[in-house]
Design a protein around this motif. Structure first.
Motif, mmCIF file in Angstrom:
data_model
loop_
_atom_site.group_PDB
_atom_site.id
_atom_site.type_symbol
_atom_site.label_atom_id
_atom_site.label_comp_id
_atom_site.label_asym_id
_atom_site.label_seq_id
_atom_site.Cartn_x
_atom_site.Cartn_y
_atom_site.Cartn_z
ATOM 1 N N GLU A 214 40.129 10.928 -28.335
ATOM 2 C CA GLU A 214 39.393 9.925 -27.563
ATOM 3 C C GLU A 214 39.437 8.549 -28.223
ATOM 4 O O GLU A 214 39.590 7.517 -27.549
ATOM 5 C CB GLU A 214 37.947 10.375 -27.378
ATOM 6 C CG GLU A 214 37.805 11.577 -26.456
ATOM 7 C CD GLU A 214 36.368 12.040 -26.306
ATOM 8 O OE1 GLU A 214 35.509 11.573 -27.095
ATOM 9 O OE2 GLU A 214 36.101 12.870 -25.408
ATOM 10 N N THR A 215 39.342 8.514 -29.543
ATOM 11 C CA THR A 215 39.356 7.234 -30.258
ATOM 12 C C THR A 215 40.723 6.577 -30.193
ATOM 13 O O THR A 215 40.827 5.363 -29.964
ATOM 14 C CB THR A 215 38.928 7.424 -31.725
ATOM 15 O OG1 THR A 215 37.631 8.039 -31.767
ATOM 16 C CG2 THR A 215 38.862 6.098 -32.451
ATOM 17 N N ILE A 216 41.774 7.349 -30.376
ATOM 18 C CA ILE A 216 43.131 6.798 -30.329
ATOM 19 C C ILE A 216 43.453 6.262 -28.935
ATOM 20 O O ILE A 216 44.101 5.223 -28.785
ATOM 21 C CB ILE A 216 44.149 7.859 -30.779
ATOM 22 C CG1 ILE A 216 43.973 8.133 -32.279
ATOM 23 C CG2 ILE A 216 45.590 7.416 -30.480
ATOM 24 C CD1 ILE A 216 44.686 9.368 -32.786
ATOM 25 N N LYS A 217 42.997 6.950 -27.902
ATOM 26 C CA LYS A 217 43.270 6.496 -26.537
ATOM 27 C C LYS A 217 42.592 5.157 -26.233
ATOM 28 O O LYS A 217 43.042 4.414 -25.351
ATOM 29 C CB LYS A 217 42.830 7.570 -25.531
ATOM 30 C CG LYS A 217 43.780 8.764 -25.488
ATOM 31 C CD LYS A 217 43.363 9.765 -24.421
ATOM 32 C CE LYS A 217 44.346 10.926 -24.343
ATOM 33 N NZ LYS A 217 43.955 11.907 -23.302
ATOM 34 N N SER B 11 43.701 0.042 -24.516
ATOM 35 C CA SER B 11 43.026 -1.062 -23.834
ATOM 36 C C SER B 11 43.058 -2.341 -24.656
ATOM 37 O O SER B 11 42.834 -3.443 -24.135
ATOM 38 C CB SER B 11 41.571 -0.693 -23.524
ATOM 39 O OG SER B 11 40.833 -0.501 -24.719
ATOM 40 N N LYS B 12 43.340 -2.207 -25.948
ATOM 41 C CA LYS B 12 43.437 -3.362 -26.828
ATOM 42 C C LYS B 12 44.890 -3.713 -27.147
ATOM 43 O O LYS B 12 45.158 -4.596 -27.971
ATOM 44 C CB LYS B 12 42.667 -3.096 -28.127
ATOM 45 C CG LYS B 12 41.156 -2.974 -27.925
ATOM 46 C CD LYS B 12 40.449 -2.793 -29.246
ATOM 47 C CE LYS B 12 38.943 -2.833 -29.060
ATOM 48 N NZ LYS B 12 38.450 -4.169 -28.648
ATOM 49 N N ASP B 13 45.819 -3.007 -26.511
ATOM 50 C CA ASP B 13 47.250 -3.230 -26.726
ATOM 51 C C ASP B 13 47.644 -3.099 -28.196
ATOM 52 O O ASP B 13 48.452 -3.880 -28.719
ATOM 53 C CB ASP B 13 47.668 -4.613 -26.204
ATOM 54 C CG ASP B 13 47.547 -4.703 -24.685
ATOM 55 O OD1 ASP B 13 47.850 -3.702 -24.008
ATOM 56 O OD2 ASP B 13 47.135 -5.765 -24.185
ATOM 57 N N TYR C 39 52.343 13.890 -29.541
ATOM 58 C CA TYR C 39 52.744 12.658 -28.858
ATOM 59 C C TYR C 39 52.253 12.672 -27.401
ATOM 60 O O TYR C 39 51.662 11.701 -26.917
ATOM 61 C CB TYR C 39 54.267 12.545 -28.935
ATOM 62 C CG TYR C 39 54.875 11.313 -28.322
ATOM 63 C CD1 TYR C 39 55.042 10.144 -29.064
ATOM 64 C CD2 TYR C 39 55.346 11.325 -27.009
ATOM 65 C CE1 TYR C 39 55.635 9.018 -28.505
ATOM 66 C CE2 TYR C 39 55.942 10.209 -26.449
ATOM 67 C CZ TYR C 39 56.090 9.060 -27.200
ATOM 68 O OH TYR C 39 56.681 7.953 -26.647
ATOM 69 N N HIS C 40 52.495 13.784 -26.727
ATOM 70 C CA HIS C 40 52.065 13.912 -25.328
ATOM 71 C C HIS C 40 50.544 13.978 -25.215
ATOM 72 O O HIS C 40 49.955 13.381 -24.307
ATOM 73 C CB HIS C 40 52.673 15.158 -24.697
ATOM 74 C CG HIS C 40 54.141 15.057 -24.436
ATOM 75 N ND1 HIS C 40 54.745 13.915 -23.963
ATOM 76 C CD2 HIS C 40 55.146 15.971 -24.591
ATOM 77 C CE1 HIS C 40 56.038 14.116 -23.816
ATOM 78 N NE2 HIS C 40 56.310 15.351 -24.202
ATOM 79 N N CYS C 41 49.912 14.713 -26.117
ATOM 80 C CA CYS C 41 48.460 14.871 -26.075
ATOM 81 C C CYS C 41 47.751 13.520 -26.198
ATOM 82 O O CYS C 41 46.722 13.287 -25.555
ATOM 83 C CB CYS C 41 48.007 15.806 -27.185
ATOM 84 S SG CYS C 41 46.264 16.232 -27.131
ATOM 85 N N LEU C 42 48.335 12.632 -26.998
ATOM 86 C CA LEU C 42 47.748 11.305 -27.206
ATOM 87 C C LEU C 42 48.223 10.286 -26.173
ATOM 88 O O LEU C 42 47.818 9.125 -26.213
ATOM 89 C CB LEU C 42 48.079 10.806 -28.616
ATOM 90 C CG LEU C 42 47.442 11.614 -29.757
ATOM 91 C CD1 LEU C 42 48.042 11.205 -31.093
ATOM 92 C CD2 LEU C 42 45.934 11.438 -29.765
ATOM 93 N N GLU C 43 49.112 10.738 -25.268
ATOM 94 C CA GLU C 43 49.645 9.893 -24.192
ATOM 95 C C GLU C 43 50.302 8.623 -24.745
ATOM 96 O O GLU C 43 50.071 7.509 -24.279
ATOM 97 C CB GLU C 43 48.533 9.536 -23.196
ATOM 98 C CG GLU C 43 47.932 10.773 -22.527
ATOM 99 C CD GLU C 43 46.793 10.426 -21.567
ATOM 100 O OE1 GLU C 43 46.497 9.232 -21.406
ATOM 101 O OE2 GLU C 43 46.205 11.367 -20.990
ATOM 102 N N LEU C 44 51.149 8.827 -25.761
ATOM 103 C CA LEU C 44 51.810 7.700 -26.416
ATOM 104 C C LEU C 44 53.118 7.335 -25.714
ATOM 105 O O LEU C 44 53.732 8.165 -25.045
ATOM 106 C CB LEU C 44 52.111 8.046 -27.878
ATOM 107 C CG LEU C 44 50.898 8.422 -28.745
ATOM 108 C CD1 LEU C 44 51.355 8.820 -30.145
ATOM 109 C CD2 LEU C 44 49.904 7.267 -28.819
#
Length: 272
Positions: A27-30, A34-36, A54-59
């Motif tokens: 949640e924190t990494i996602k 919003s801050k680019d 990588y996928h779990c964090l939607e990178l």
């Protein structure tokens, strides 16, 4: 100053000892999107061993594998290699022959590009399969070497005393220029000595993002993270890192078990 780019090790940093990525870290990494602020994964793992996180964090950022042996992106359901550093083919063959003739009980694997290769499903390979959830390509490793395929990492798994002895024997061969290091009690790895996390981080910030190292944050817990932690402007050691590493950088956070990555991002980036 809020960092413009964040690098994070995986094992012992982003995930806990059970290979779990916590809800708090996710949640924190996602929130960074919003801050680019790009979040980039760095690991000794292969690209395939990193992709689930990588996928779990939607990178959608590049990521560093094999301690800097490969820098890649994942696009259109495939890996796109941006930069890679291989082991000298003669040294790959030399290490292979030494291990096969002098240490027959050691399980030997080769990593080429994104793939893991083993000659058979021995105990070491089965152990590694349980750790990473992947299966190797089974083939004659000497034949793979003779094809000239690029080898990015040699991995050996065995009893601790045998692994320590193999490390001593390999390091006695002064003509070897490769990096030889234990990555765990049962693991011994060989990579090109130029394949370091620091060098890969430097490549990414200069070539892909064109920013200064002082504007970058990195988090890690072990000796292979040390270089990048000291190179960037904001190096953060995990609470479970060796004391020597924690003492050598300005900042530290909580342990991987207690979501130290999330805490560091909240403190230094989100400022909460």
């Amino acid at each position: 100053m809020i960092p413009k780019l964040i690098f994070s090790d995986i094992d012992g940093t982003l995930i806990n000892s059970g290979d779990e990525l916590s809800k708090e870290n996710i949640e924190t990494i996602k929130k960074l999107s919003s801050k680019d602020i790009p979040f980039i994964l760095v690991s000794a793992r292969s690209p395939e061993e990193m992709i689930d996180y990588y996928h779990c964090l939607e990178l959608n950022t590049p990521f560093i594998s094999y301690n800097g042996g490969i820098i890649s992106k994942y696009e259109h359901n495939r890996f796109k290699i941006i930069s890679d550093i291989c082991i000298d083919p003669k040294e790959t063959e030399f290490v292979y022959e030494i291990i096969r003739t002098r240490f027959p009980t050691i399980s030997l694997s080769l990593y080429s590009n994104t793939k893991w290769y083993a000659s058979k499903l021995d105990k070491g390979v089965q152990y590694q399969k349980e750790l990473n959830g992947l299966s190797p390509v089974i083939m004659d490793l000497k034949e793979l070497i003779q094809t000239g395929a690029p080898i990015h990492k040699i991995m050996m798994i065995g009893k601790t005393d045998v692994i320590i002895e193999a490390e001593k024997i390999l390091k006695k061969n002064t003509h070897l220029t490769s990096s030889i290091h234990r990555s765990g009690a049962y693991h011994l790895e060989v990579t090109n000595k130029k394949a370091t996390k620091k060098n890969a981080v430097k490549f990414i910030i200069e070539q892909l993002y064109n920013i200064d190292a002082n504007q970058v944050m990195a988090m890690g817990d072990n000796y292979n993270d040390w270089g990048m932690l000291k190179y960037v402007g904001l190096g953060v050691a995990m609470g479970n890192a060796p004391q020597e590493i924690r003492d050598s950088v300005k900042f530290s956070t909580d342990t991987c078990i207690n979501n130290g990555v999330a805490q560091a991002i909240e403190r230094f980036v989100l400022r909460r």
